[in-house]
Design a protein around this motif. Sequence first.
Motif, short mmCIF file in Angstrom:
data_model
loop_
_atom_site.label_atom_id
_atom_site.label_comp_id
_atom_site.label_asym_id
_atom_site.label_seq_id
_atom_site.Cartn_x
_atom_site.Cartn_y
_atom_site.Cartn_z
N ILE A 183 0.88 -1.18 0.00
CA ILE A 183 0.00 0.00 0.00
C ILE A 183 0.91 1.22 0.00
N GLY A 184 0.81 2.06 -1.05
CA GLY A 184 1.62 3.29 -1.11
C GLY A 184 2.69 3.22 -2.18
N SER A 185 2.66 4.20 -3.09
CA SER A 185 3.58 4.18 -4.24
C SER A 185 4.59 5.33 -4.18
N GLY A 186 4.92 5.79 -2.96
CA GLY A 186 5.97 6.81 -2.80
C GLY A 186 7.35 6.17 -2.96
N PRO A 187 8.42 6.87 -2.55
CA PRO A 187 9.77 6.33 -2.73
C PRO A 187 9.99 4.96 -2.08
N SER A 188 9.36 4.71 -0.90
CA SER A 188 9.59 3.40 -0.25
C SER A 188 8.89 2.29 -1.02
N GLY A 189 7.60 2.49 -1.35
CA GLY A 189 6.83 1.44 -2.05
C GLY A 189 7.39 1.18 -3.44
N CYS B 66 5.45 18.22 -0.31
CA CYS B 66 6.87 18.05 0.01
C CYS B 66 7.63 19.34 -0.26
N GLY B 67 8.80 19.49 0.36
CA GLY B 67 9.68 20.62 0.05
C GLY B 67 10.43 20.38 -1.25
N GLY B 68 10.56 19.10 -1.62
CA GLY B 68 11.21 18.77 -2.89
C GLY B 68 12.72 19.00 -2.89
N LEU B 69 13.37 18.75 -1.74
CA LEU B 69 14.83 18.86 -1.70
C LEU B 69 15.41 17.46 -1.57
N LEU B 70 16.34 17.14 -2.47
CA LEU B 70 16.99 15.85 -2.43
C LEU B 70 18.30 16.00 -1.66
N LYS C 242 11.29 18.65 -8.50
CA LYS C 242 9.82 18.62 -8.52
C LYS C 242 9.42 17.25 -7.96
N ARG C 243 8.75 17.28 -6.84
CA ARG C 243 8.48 16.02 -6.14
C ARG C 243 7.63 15.05 -6.97
N LYS C 244 6.62 15.61 -7.69
CA LYS C 244 5.75 14.71 -8.47
C LYS C 244 6.56 14.02 -9.57
N ASP D 25 -7.54 3.99 -3.51
CA ASP D 25 -7.39 4.24 -2.08
C ASP D 25 -7.64 2.94 -1.34
N CYS D 26 -6.75 2.56 -0.46
CA CYS D 26 -7.02 1.39 0.38
C CYS D 26 -7.90 1.89 1.53
N THR D 27 -9.05 1.27 1.73
CA THR D 27 -10.00 1.78 2.72
C THR D 27 -10.08 0.91 3.98
N VAL E 101 1.16 18.71 12.17
CA VAL E 101 0.42 19.00 10.93
C VAL E 101 1.32 19.93 10.13
N SER E 102 1.65 19.50 8.94
CA SER E 102 2.47 20.35 8.09
C SER E 102 1.55 21.16 7.17
N ILE E 103 1.76 22.47 7.16
CA ILE E 103 0.96 23.35 6.30
C ILE E 103 1.92 24.05 5.36
N GLY F 96 9.67 3.02 5.07
CA GLY F 96 9.56 4.47 4.91
C GLY F 96 8.94 5.17 6.10
N GLU F 97 8.23 6.26 5.82
CA GLU F 97 7.68 7.07 6.92
C GLU F 97 6.64 6.31 7.73
N ALA F 98 5.94 5.36 7.13
CA ALA F 98 4.97 4.55 7.88
C ALA F 98 5.65 3.83 9.04
N SER G 153 15.41 17.40 10.41
CA SER G 153 15.22 18.13 9.14
C SER G 153 13.98 17.68 8.38
N PHE G 154 13.33 16.59 8.82
CA PHE G 154 12.20 15.96 8.12
C PHE G 154 12.61 15.38 6.78
N GLU G 155 13.91 15.11 6.60
CA GLU G 155 14.36 14.44 5.38
C GLU G 155 13.93 12.98 5.49
N GLY G 156 13.18 12.50 4.50
CA GLY G 156 12.66 11.14 4.62
C GLY G 156 12.82 10.30 3.36
N ILE G 157 13.27 10.93 2.28
CA ILE G 157 13.32 10.20 1.00
C ILE G 157 14.41 9.12 1.03
N SER G 158 15.57 9.44 1.64
CA SER G 158 16.65 8.44 1.66
C SER G 158 16.23 7.22 2.48
C1 LIG Z 1 5.62 19.18 3.88
C2 LIG Z 1 6.69 18.12 3.77
C3 LIG Z 1 7.89 18.44 3.21
C4 LIG Z 1 8.88 17.46 3.08
N1 LIG Z 1 10.05 17.79 2.45
C5 LIG Z 1 10.98 16.84 2.27
C6 LIG Z 1 12.15 17.12 1.51
O1 LIG Z 1 12.32 18.23 0.98
N2 LIG Z 1 13.08 16.15 1.36
C7 LIG Z 1 12.92 14.90 1.91
O2 LIG Z 1 13.79 14.03 1.77
N3 LIG Z 1 11.80 14.59 2.62
C8 LIG Z 1 10.82 15.52 2.78
N4 LIG Z 1 9.67 15.21 3.47
C9 LIG Z 1 9.51 13.84 3.98
C10 LIG Z 1 9.24 12.88 2.82
O3 LIG Z 1 8.28 13.43 1.94
C11 LIG Z 1 8.74 11.54 3.32
O4 LIG Z 1 9.45 11.12 4.45
C12 LIG Z 1 8.88 10.49 2.21
O5 LIG Z 1 8.13 10.86 1.10
C13 LIG Z 1 8.43 9.14 2.73
O6 LIG Z 1 8.31 8.26 1.65
P1 LIG Z 1 7.29 7.05 1.76
O7 LIG Z 1 7.36 6.31 0.49
O8 LIG Z 1 7.53 6.32 3.03
O9 LIG Z 1 5.87 7.74 1.94
P2 LIG Z 1 5.14 8.81 1.00
O10 LIG Z 1 6.08 9.50 0.11
O11 LIG Z 1 4.29 9.63 1.92
O12 LIG Z 1 4.23 7.91 0.08
C14 LIG Z 1 3.09 7.28 0.58
C15 LIG Z 1 2.16 7.05 -0.59
O13 LIG Z 1 1.09 6.26 -0.14
C16 LIG Z 1 -0.12 6.81 -0.60
N5 LIG Z 1 -1.17 6.39 0.32
C17 LIG Z 1 -1.34 6.76 1.60
N6 LIG Z 1 -2.41 6.17 2.11
C18 LIG Z 1 -2.94 5.41 1.12
C19 LIG Z 1 -4.08 4.57 1.03
N7 LIG Z 1 -4.90 4.40 2.08
N8 LIG Z 1 -4.34 3.96 -0.15
C20 LIG Z 1 -3.50 4.14 -1.22
N9 LIG Z 1 -2.42 4.91 -1.20
C21 LIG Z 1 -2.13 5.54 -0.02
C22 LIG Z 1 0.12 8.32 -0.58
O14 LIG Z 1 -0.78 8.99 -1.42
C23 LIG Z 1 1.56 8.37 -1.10
O15 LIG Z 1 1.59 8.36 -2.49
C24 LIG Z 1 8.67 16.15 3.59
C25 LIG Z 1 7.44 15.83 4.18
C26 LIG Z 1 6.45 16.79 4.25
C27 LIG Z 1 5.11 16.42 4.83
#
Ligand SMILES: Cc1cc2nc3c(=O)[nH]c(=O)nc-3n(C[C@H](O)[C@H](O)[C@H](O)COP(=O)(O)OP(=O)(O)OC[C@H]3O[C@@H](n4cnc5c(N)ncnc54)[C@H](O)[C@@H]3O)c2cc1C
Length: 357
Positions: free
Chosen positions: A11-17, A45-49, A98-100, A120-122, A168-170, A267-269, A277-282
């Motif tokens: 569940i989740g297609s970010g950098p970890s998944g 995201c801030g989009g900094l690598l 660009k994070r996307k 969405d996983c519900t 809460v990040s805004i 990952g962040e989960a 620093s909230f760096e989480g991509i590595s």
């Molecule tokens: C505001 C902000 C700024 C940040 N800036 C940086 C930065 O500049 N550099 C850096 O290294 N880190 C940054 N981070 C931290 C970084 O974004 C995360 O730690 C990193 O993306 C974690 O990767 P992940 O794959 O574990 O989770 P995520 O990247 O969060 O990916 C999780 C994925 O799962 C999907 N998902 C969640 N729930 C469900 C569900 N129920 N069903 C289906 N899909 C689901 C989400 O939509 C998302 O696509 C920032 C975080 C925030 C909030």
Amino acid sequence: METASFDVAVIGSGPSGATFVRELARSAPSRKILLIGRFSKEKMCGGLLAPDAQKALARFNLTLPKNVLSDPQIFAVETVDLSLKTTRLYQRHYLNMKRKAFDDWLVSMIPESVTLIDADCTAIVREEGGFRIQTNAGTFFSAYLIGADGANSIVRSTFFPKLSKQYVSIQQWFDPIGRSFPAYACIFDPSTSDSCSWIIQKEDGLIFGGAFPKRDCRKRYETQKRNLETKLHCSLGTPRRTEACLLSSPRKPTDFRLAKGSVFLIGEAAGLISSSSFEGISSAMLSGKHLADAFSCGKNDRIIRRKYRISVAPLILKLYLKIGKRFVLCSPLLRKLILLTGLKSIRRYPGPGSSGI
Ligand SMILES: Cc1cc2nc3c(=O)[nH]c(=O)nc-3n(C[C@H](O)[C@H](O)[C@H](O)COP(=O)(O)OP(=O)(O)OC[C@H]3O[C@@H](n4cnc5c(N)ncnc54)[C@H](O)[C@@H]3O)c2cc1C
């Protein structure tokens, strides 16, 4: 209708998944893998690598495509304490991106053998021999379940205790403002948050964001924005977009959760993010790789869990040390000492490149 069945569901297609399924599909092509993610949604995201993430990409033998980068490239951070009215410039080695585009690029490297479901996983229900996964695109069954779903993880909240601290990040996007604002700034304002905020210029705008305690988070954000504008004698203007999400900040060893039975977190989960620093991509990419390796050679749940825990231990230790760094940076007294001594800071020449801070 028959439920589609898989060996491993993520569940989740970010950098970890994305990293986990790419690496597992390569090393164990016979496994039936399902990846459920919100592929079209942009992650806030801030989009900094950071250098650690660059190093992780190098270990995967990956180079970054040009379309992922965003102007301007950044060599330094202005650290501002609004209560002390002190600013210092420090050298940094980030890539502005660009994070996307980054997430899409990681997904594009997933082998075709993996089934991708944009949904969405519900809900998740544990059953004999695996998990029934409900989504808005249907129900799936899998023997193993991987939570790669970030700070608001449904996998974590279903099977593991919550993290002890989340903000809460805004973040708001503004039109490009120019030289009166720094390319990258880290802002401390103890009257509104015990954590840091950031300004990051992008080629299509400027981001001002921060991490705030859940209570009155929006009010705190607006107050901090006003404090910053007062300091800069300049308005950020009308926001084009406002975004908000949860942001994890691990504080104790039990915040890091990796595995239980045949459920795994990456990952962040799993709580794998820097609390300073909230760096989480590595950590996301590396934990995905470590779990894929554990799956490739582990013959049963117990061995997979053990291999994964052992290989992630150094990463957890590093993130644990960041909690100490956070304590120093976020303590007003210690920060004051560091800023006032100017330790390791860069002296700026006056000139057209100077920001208004
Ligand atoms: C505001 C902000 C700024 C940040 N800036 C940086 C930065 O500049 N550099 C850096 O290294 N880190 C940054 N981070 C931290 C970084 O974004 C995360 O730690 C990193 O993306 C974690 O990767 P992940 O794959 O574990 O989770 P995520 O990247 O969060 O990916 C999780 C994925 O799962 C999907 N998902 C969640 N729930 C469900 C569900 N129920 N069903 C289906 N899909 C689901 C989400 O939509 C998302 O696509 C920032 C975080 C925030 C909030």
